[in-house]
Design a protein around this motif. Structure first.
Motif, PDB file in Angstrom:
ATOM      1  N   GLY A 184     -52.171  55.781  74.270  1.00 27.52           N
ATOM      2  CA  GLY A 184     -51.530  54.913  73.296  1.00 27.52           C
ATOM      3  C   GLY A 184     -50.605  53.870  73.888  1.00 27.52           C
ATOM      4  O   GLY A 184     -49.872  53.187  73.167  1.00 27.52           O
ATOM      5  N   ALA A 185     -50.613  53.710  75.212  1.00 28.55           N
ATOM      6  CA  ALA A 185     -49.769  52.693  75.839  1.00 28.55           C
ATOM      7  C   ALA A 185     -50.338  51.307  75.570  1.00 28.55           C
ATOM      8  O   ALA A 185     -51.546  51.080  75.680  1.00 28.55           O
ATOM      9  CB  ALA A 185     -49.677  52.941  77.339  1.00 28.55           C
ATOM     10  N   ASN A 186     -49.458  50.375  75.223  1.00 27.12           N
ATOM     11  CA  ASN A 186     -49.875  48.997  74.986  1.00 27.12           C
ATOM     12  C   ASN A 186     -48.818  48.057  75.555  1.00 27.12           C
ATOM     13  O   ASN A 186     -47.858  48.495  76.198  1.00 27.12           O
ATOM     14  CB  ASN A 186     -50.111  48.752  73.498  1.00 27.12           C
ATOM     15  CG  ASN A 186     -48.908  49.144  72.642  1.00 27.12           C
ATOM     16  OD1 ASN A 186     -47.764  48.791  72.966  1.00 27.12           O
ATOM     17  ND2 ASN A 186     -49.153  49.891  71.567  1.00 27.12           N
ATOM     18  N   GLY A 205     -53.393  56.634  78.800  1.00 28.09           N
ATOM     19  CA  GLY A 205     -54.431  55.756  78.282  1.00 28.09           C
ATOM     20  C   GLY A 205     -53.860  54.424  77.844  1.00 28.09           C
ATOM     21  O   GLY A 205     -52.891  54.373  77.085  1.00 28.09           O
ATOM     22  N   LEU A 206     -54.472  53.331  78.323  1.00 28.15           N
ATOM     23  CA  LEU A 206     -54.005  51.978  78.011  1.00 28.15           C
ATOM     24  C   LEU A 206     -54.965  51.305  77.045  1.00 28.15           C
ATOM     25  O   LEU A 206     -56.184  51.427  77.172  1.00 28.15           O
ATOM     26  CB  LEU A 206     -53.912  51.134  79.291  1.00 28.15           C
ATOM     27  CG  LEU A 206     -53.118  51.713  80.475  1.00 28.15           C
ATOM     28  CD1 LEU A 206     -53.044  50.683  81.593  1.00 28.15           C
ATOM     29  CD2 LEU A 206     -51.736  52.142  80.048  1.00 28.15           C
ATOM     30  N   LYS A 207     -54.371  50.534  76.121  1.00 24.37           N
ATOM     31  CA  LYS A 207     -55.183  49.859  75.101  1.00 24.37           C
ATOM     32  C   LYS A 207     -54.676  48.432  74.928  1.00 24.37           C
ATOM     33  O   LYS A 207     -53.474  48.195  74.879  1.00 24.37           O
ATOM     34  CB  LYS A 207     -55.079  50.618  73.777  1.00 24.37           C
ATOM     35  CG  LYS A 207     -55.964  50.083  72.658  1.00 24.37           C
ATOM     36  CD  LYS A 207     -55.818  50.951  71.414  1.00 24.37           C
ATOM     37  CE  LYS A 207     -56.683  50.444  70.268  1.00 24.37           C
ATOM     38  NZ  LYS A 207     -58.115  50.553  70.559  1.00 24.37           N
ATOM     39  N   ALA A 208     -55.622  47.461  74.849  1.00 23.85           N
ATOM     40  CA  ALA A 208     -55.265  46.054  74.662  1.00 23.85           C
ATOM     41  C   ALA A 208     -56.350  45.362  73.843  1.00 23.85           C
ATOM     42  O   ALA A 208     -57.501  45.819  73.802  1.00 23.85           O
ATOM     43  CB  ALA A 208     -55.082  45.368  76.010  1.00 23.85           C
ATOM     44  N   GLU A 228     -51.992  56.782  87.296  1.00 26.41           N
ATOM     45  CA  GLU A 228     -52.807  57.820  86.648  1.00 26.41           C
ATOM     46  C   GLU A 228     -53.229  57.281  85.293  1.00 26.41           C
ATOM     47  O   GLU A 228     -52.629  57.597  84.267  1.00 26.41           O
ATOM     48  CB  GLU A 228     -52.010  59.127  86.502  1.00 26.41           C
ATOM     49  CG  GLU A 228     -51.496  59.700  87.799  1.00 26.41           C
ATOM     50  CD  GLU A 228     -52.614  60.109  88.734  1.00 26.41           C
ATOM     51  OE1 GLU A 228     -53.627  60.646  88.241  1.00 26.41           O
ATOM     52  OE2 GLU A 228     -52.478  59.903  89.958  1.00 26.41           O
ATOM     53  N   LEU A 229     -54.269  56.463  85.285  1.00 28.04           N
ATOM     54  CA  LEU A 229     -54.576  55.675  84.095  1.00 28.04           C
ATOM     55  C   LEU A 229     -55.997  55.892  83.578  1.00 28.04           C
ATOM     56  O   LEU A 229     -56.908  56.222  84.341  1.00 28.04           O
ATOM     57  CB  LEU A 229     -54.367  54.181  84.391  1.00 28.04           C
ATOM     58  CG  LEU A 229     -53.008  53.776  84.976  1.00 28.04           C
ATOM     59  CD1 LEU A 229     -52.985  52.284  85.272  1.00 28.04           C
ATOM     60  CD2 LEU A 229     -51.876  54.168  84.051  1.00 28.04           C
ATOM     61  N   LEU A 230     -56.147  55.662  82.274  1.00 23.07           N
ATOM     62  CA  LEU A 230     -57.446  55.594  81.602  1.00 23.07           C
ATOM     63  C   LEU A 230     -57.470  54.300  80.809  1.00 23.07           C
ATOM     64  O   LEU A 230     -56.442  53.891  80.250  1.00 23.07           O
ATOM     65  CB  LEU A 230     -57.650  56.781  80.660  1.00 23.07           C
ATOM     66  CG  LEU A 230     -57.607  58.183  81.282  1.00 23.07           C
ATOM     67  CD1 LEU A 230     -57.645  59.244  80.193  1.00 23.07           C
ATOM     68  CD2 LEU A 230     -58.769  58.383  82.237  1.00 23.07           C
TER      69      LEU A 230
END
Length: 451
Positions: A184-186, A205-208, A228-230
């Protein structure tokens, strides 16, 4: 950019000590550059050299780990775009979405399906490995949902899908020991998100809205010394999601840009818009191109059987045949007077033949000797499925203590082996079976005198 073998060699101790298993430091360096061995195999590398080499020799796509103990999973680590070039490394993982907006009946039904769909195929456990817990707006219901899944007995990893940092703090307290994914990181909250997960090194988890904005977001997170990313590939449309998945993978592997060198997440449930059959079709697409974590609306057998079978086929080494364990397998509850069938350990052959024997309803023992993982004719031509191999397997397997019946059925395509087997096993009646597995039910029923 990846380092060449010569670049790596310059950082080695150049002692040719052979402790790494290679005759020279140059040979070792070339193997490291080709991805055939880890740099850690050299115990004499200096700390400075190791620091320079560790990241440059790591896969262009980072391996991300989550879960704990039996629920631990790894994503990423891929080095090629196409399976036939080498092999894919860490298979896709499936998540089932549960949210605080769902009724208790809906939640119970999904949990029941996740519990029931758990089986073994060719030595691999097939199940939905992740519970994706989505926050929609009711904090109390969300925390209750997490506790409900925890208390259900499900053996799954957790994925907290929540962009509200204040809610996420409380949710994380409930499952942080299980090392969940935090999604939910933005662009608005990434600093707080990184601060939340950094101590435990949880996947974030990254979202854009677009790929360019996602790229910028990854760069900003990396500046905070977190990797440590998705990456969410987007859900505006199936076409856009597919294009993004391919572009992310190509950027990482072909352009060697580690900014996009992370596993991807695809919310197939949102792309399918409630259409169960479209969900299976899209999940099949992203198994191949290139969804590392695939979020589903549910996981029942109608979804699981095609998807898990496809995944297992894609995520096996194309240079190593899929094999079943050499041993005798009971089919239809055989007793001490049931006939014995022999075939090879190639997985496809095993499943086709065993399925037809099951369909016959005739109790039987199915023997699988070590035939190199080849098909019947290929194994025979290679000398892996010969009369001596079969006879030795029968003698050493202990099957003679399990059944008094001495009828041994061999595949019709290797009828030429009958004489050799008969000479080595004089107490057995060697029977030539049909050429094709589909004729086995009638063959077995006729042989046993069953109408």
């Amino acid at each position: 950019m990846a380092m060449s073998g010569l670049d790596i060699y310059k950082l080695t101790p150049k002692t040719n000590c052979k402790e790494c298993g290679f005759p020279t430091c140059m040979a070792f360096a070339m193997k490291v550059a080709a991805g055939g061995v880890e740099i850690s195999k050299c115990s004499h590398m200096s700390d400075d050299a190791m620091a320079k080499l560790s990241e440059s020799t790591a896969p262009l796509m980072k391996i991300v780990t989550f879960g704990k103990g039996e629920t631990e999973c790894k994503l990423g680590g891929e080095t090629v775009l196409f399976r036939h070039e080498k092999t894919f490394v860490n298979r896709n993982r499936f998540a089932v979405l549960l949210s605080d907006a769902m009724s208790q009946e809906q939640i119970d039904a999904k949990i029941a399906n996740m519990k029931s769909v758990d089986y073994v195929r060719i030595g691999e456990e097939m199940k939905a490995e992740i519970a994706a817990l989505q926050y929609v707006g009711n904090k109390d219901a969300y925390l209750a949902l997490i506790n409900k899944v925890k208390a259900s007995g499900l053996k799954v990893a957790y994925m907290l899908v929540c962009a509200d940092v204040s809610v996420l703090k409380d949710a994380l307290e409930l499952v942080k020991d299980e090392l969940p994914i935090v999604f939910g990181a933005n662009s608005n909250n990434y600093q707080e998100m990184v601060a939340l997960v950094k101590e435990l090194k949880l996947p974030l988890g990254l979202k854009a809205p677009s790929l360019s904005e996602l790229y910028d977001l990854v760069e900003n997170v990396q500046k905070l010394d977190y990797k440590e990313l998705l990456l969410d590939i987007g859900n505006a449309s199936a076409r856009e999601a597919f294009t993004n998945a391919v572009q992310i993978r190509r950027t990482a592997l072909k352009e060697q840009d580690r900014t996009f060198g992370y596993p991807s997440v695809v919310f197939v449930n949102e792309l399918a818009k409630g259409d169960k059959f479209m969900e299976v079709a899209l999940a099949s697409l992203f198994i191949m191109k290139y969804g590392s974590l695939i979020v589903m609306d549910d996981m029942d057998y109608t979804r699981a059987l095609p998807l898990f079978g496809l995944r297992q086929n894609i995520y096996t080494d194309p240079q190593k045949p899929m094999r079943v364990e050499p041993e005798f397998y009971p089919i239809n509850n055989p007793g001490d007077n049931s006939p014995v069938l022999i075939t090879v350990d190639f997985a496809l052959t095993y499943f086709v033949v065993s399925g037809e024997v099951e369909r016959s309803k005739v109790p039987a023992w199915m023997g699988i000797p070590d035939a190199g993982g080849y098909s019947v004719l290929t194994a025979w031509a290679a000398g892996k499925f010969s009369g001596s191999v079969i006879a030795k397997f029968i003698k050493e397997s202990g099957i003679e203590s399990k059944t008094k019946c001495r009828k041994l059925i061999i595949p019709g395509k290797v009828a030429v082996l009958k004489g050799d087997i008969q000479d080595s096993l004089p107490d057995w009646e060697v029977i030539i079976g049909p050429d094709e597995a589909m004729h086995l039910p009638k063959f077995l029923r006729t042989m046993e005198g069953i109408n």
